[in-house]
Structure formats: C-alpha cells, structure tokens
Scaffold this motif. Structure first.
Motif, PDB file in Angstrom:
ATOM      1  N   ALA A   1      16.979  39.061   2.767  1.00 49.82           N
ATOM      2  CA  ALA A   1      15.822  38.299   3.253  1.00 49.82           C
ATOM      3  C   ALA A   1      16.250  36.855   3.478  1.00 49.82           C
TER       4      ALA A   1
ATOM      5  N   TYR B   1       8.094  27.550   9.306  1.00 54.86           N
ATOM      6  CA  TYR B   1       8.749  28.313   8.241  1.00 54.86           C
ATOM      7  C   TYR B   1       8.989  29.718   8.770  1.00 54.86           C
TER       8      TYR B   1
ATOM      9  N   PRO C   1      19.330  27.785   5.093  1.00 54.75           N
ATOM     10  CA  PRO C   1      18.279  28.757   4.788  1.00 54.75           C
ATOM     11  C   PRO C   1      18.531  29.439   3.446  1.00 54.75           C
ATOM     12  N   THR C   2      17.451  29.888   2.828  1.00 60.45           N
ATOM     13  CA  THR C   2      17.547  30.625   1.574  1.00 60.45           C
ATOM     14  C   THR C   2      17.799  32.097   1.882  1.00 60.45           C
TER      15      THR C   2
ATOM     16  N   HIS D   1      14.858  32.986   4.417  1.00 58.85           N
ATOM     17  CA  HIS D   1      13.740  32.047   4.523  1.00 58.85           C
ATOM     18  C   HIS D   1      14.311  30.722   5.017  1.00 58.85           C
ATOM     19  N   ALA D   2      13.717  30.159   6.073  1.00 55.66           N
ATOM     20  CA  ALA D   2      14.270  28.925   6.641  1.00 55.66           C
ATOM     21  C   ALA D   2      13.172  27.984   7.089  1.00 55.66           C
ATOM     22  N   VAL D   3      13.352  26.704   6.805  1.00 54.21           N
ATOM     23  CA  VAL D   3      12.498  25.645   7.343  1.00 54.21           C
ATOM     24  C   VAL D   3      13.180  25.121   8.597  1.00 54.21           C
TER      25      VAL D   3
ATOM     26  N   LYS E   1      22.008  32.989  11.193  1.00 52.15           N
ATOM     27  CA  LYS E   1      21.840  31.622  10.684  1.00 52.15           C
ATOM     28  C   LYS E   1      22.139  30.592  11.764  1.00 52.15           C
TER      29      LYS E   1
ATOM     30  N   LEU F   1      10.549  33.591   8.187  1.00 51.38           N
ATOM     31  CA  LEU F   1      10.983  34.622   7.251  1.00 51.38           C
ATOM     32  C   LEU F   1      11.444  35.825   8.062  1.00 51.38           C
TER      33      LEU F   1
ATOM     34  N   SER G   1      17.782  24.370  11.267  1.00 50.72           N
ATOM     35  CA  SER G   1      17.771  24.787   9.867  1.00 50.72           C
ATOM     36  C   SER G   1      19.122  24.485   9.238  1.00 50.72           C
TER      37      SER G   1
ATOM     38  N   ASN H   1      14.240  39.612   7.879  1.00 51.94           N
ATOM     39  CA  ASN H   1      15.250  40.442   7.231  1.00 51.94           C
ATOM     40  C   ASN H   1      16.461  40.509   8.147  1.00 51.94           C
TER      41      ASN H   1
END
Length: 295
Positions: free
Chosen positions: A260, A224, A247-248, A262-264, A238, A226, A244, A228
């Motif tokens: 921000a 995971y 991503p969020t 967030h990516a799995v 991205k 995270l 991924s 900026n």
C-alpha cells in the motif's frame, strides 16, 4: 476598534471578497455580522475586517488606517506606478485565487503584431500607470488613452489603435475582433502591508494568520493519494506520483507481492496521472482532498 487588533481591508463585494472571506474562514476565523456593513469583528482572534472598494485598499494600508489588506496585484501595481505614496506597500503573501492577466491586444490581421509596433500608436486602458511604465521600460513611445470600462471596443470605435486590458478566457477579445500579443502582468490576489509601522501585538497576530493562510493555500493545491502497487514496479510508480518526496509504503496482510502506498502530492493530479499509475500496475487508486495542512 482597538490598536492591538489587526485591521484587515477586504473588498466588500466581488471575486476578491468571496475568495478573501473564504480563505479567512478556512483559516479558522469566525466573524460576527452586526449592523455595520463596513466592519466585521472576528470572535476568536484579534482581527477586524474593513469592507471597502478594492481600489481603495492600497490607500487604507499606505495611510495606516489598516494594517493589512487583500487586493489584486493589478490594482496594487497600478497604484504604485501612479504615485510614490504606495512604494512602502509590499506583498506579504500570494493567495492563489482571483488570477487574471493584463495583456496588450490589437485587431486581428492589423499592422500591430508585437510591442514594437505600438511606437507612435495609441493604447486604450484602465491601467494607464502600468501600461505606461511597461512601454517606457522597453523604450516604446505611445499615447495612453485612459478608459474606465469597455476598453475592448476602443479600436472598433477608432478611440485607440490597441488596448491593454485584463484577460481571462479571451472570449471578450475574440468577440471584438482582437488578438492578444503581449503579457504585461500576471496577477492574483495578494495580502499586502506597509514595510514598517505596525506594533508588536498586531504583528504577532499577523504572523499567526499568515501561517494559517499558508496552510490553507498548501492544502488547496495538495492531494492525498492512496493506492496498491506491485512490489516489482514500486520504483516506477513512485516516480509517477506528482510532487511527492517520500511516500509511505506499508505491507498488506497476507500479500508479499503488493504494498500500500500513501502519498501527499504537492502538484496537480490529472486524469493522465491516474492513467499512467494504472498502466504501471497500480490498483485501487484513491485521490482525496486535504482539509488542513501545516509544515
């Protein structure tokens, strides 16, 4: 042991034992440790473990003494190459640990540099079934010399011209003046079963266990991330994130120029990946392990 409980054969000691028990524990199983060193009973799922030698596990599964087993692919394929008794045993799931490679090797600087050079030569191995089948498929006739251990010394001791043995780092080959020139099998731990013959209750338990195991394997290979990111370089960042899909992206309070992310990530995250992200403008990058995961 009840016929409604899933009977699972696991190696009693060694890499497969350690990796197999760790996988089952991460899948949520809790085992009672009694006086019987060959049997462990799960307290929270209808599963019984049989702790046996790794090369006996295919026999336990083929004969119906166990419903499933955790074994190395190298062991399974060797047994299948030797006897039709094991043809009904199949792989239910690759487990992602205890990886190794079965390779052909010969003395450095010698006259054996490829598989074709083995014609009319001798090959020492602890895997005669696999080695013979591999050579036969390629029309190569060579003498197979079966050995139980210390295969790497065979050429130096004039027992055989070449070897077929498991290789991890290659240090043992190097120490004995050998060089690998062909891969026979890429192996890892696998969950095996018979194609038919299990009852419905056992299969329901097996399905749940496999689902949990898949989650454990996926989480071990997934991270995971995270970070900026400047909004004007978001597309570039991205594209760098490994494995991924979506991503969020969230706004940061009081900032219009930074978001921000967030990516799995389902692929390995290397230091080079983090350096590329930083070069693209990413800041405050965190990489976290994922404990559990279910699709």
């Amino acid at each position: 042991m009840s016929d409604t409980r899933l009977k699972l054969a696991v190696q009693k000691s060694g890499r497969l034992a350690e990796g197999g028990l760790k996988l089952l524990e991460r899948a949520g199983l809790r085992f009672a440790y009694g006086r019987d060193a060959l049997h462990r009973r799960a307290e929270n799922m209808p599963v019984d473990l049989m702790l046996v030698r790794d090369d006996d596990i295919p026999s336990f599964v083929a004969g119906g003494a166990c419903d499933y087993g955790i074994v190395g692919e190298n062991v399974l394929h060797e047994m299948q190459a030797r006897s039709s008794r094991y043809r009904e045993v199949e792989t239910a799931l690759k487990l992602g640990f205890a990886r190794c490679t079965l390779k052909l090797a010969a003395p450095k600087g010698g006259d054996i540099r490829c598989a074709a050079d083995l014609a009319g030569k001798s090959v020492a191995t602890s895997y005669p079934g696999l080695t013979r089948a591999w050579l036969t498929e390629r029309g190569i006739e060579a003498e197979i010399v079966e050995m139980r251990g210390s295969v790497e010394v065979a050429p130096r001791m004039k027992i055989a011209d070449a070897i077929c043995d498991l290789v991890s780092s290659g240090a043992t080959l190097e120490a004995n003046g050998l060089e690998a020139f062909e891969t026979v099998l890429e192996s890892e731990a696998v969950l095996i079963r018979r194609r038919n013959g299990r009852n419905g209750e056992v299969e329901a338990t097996a399905k749940l266990l496999i689902q949990r195991a898949e989650g454990v394997i996926a989480s071990a290979q997934t991270k995971y991330i995270l970070l900026n990111a400047p909004t004007d370089r978001l597309a570039e960042i991205k594209s760098i994130l490994p494995g991924s899909d979506a991503p969020t992206v969230a706004q940061i309070a009081g900032r219009d120029d930074v978001v921000a992310v967030h990516a799995v990530c389902r692929e390995q995250v290397f230091w080079e990946t983090l350096e590329r992200l930083k070069s693209a403008g990413a800041r405050a990058i965190l990489v976290l392990p994922i404990e559990k995961m279910m699709a």
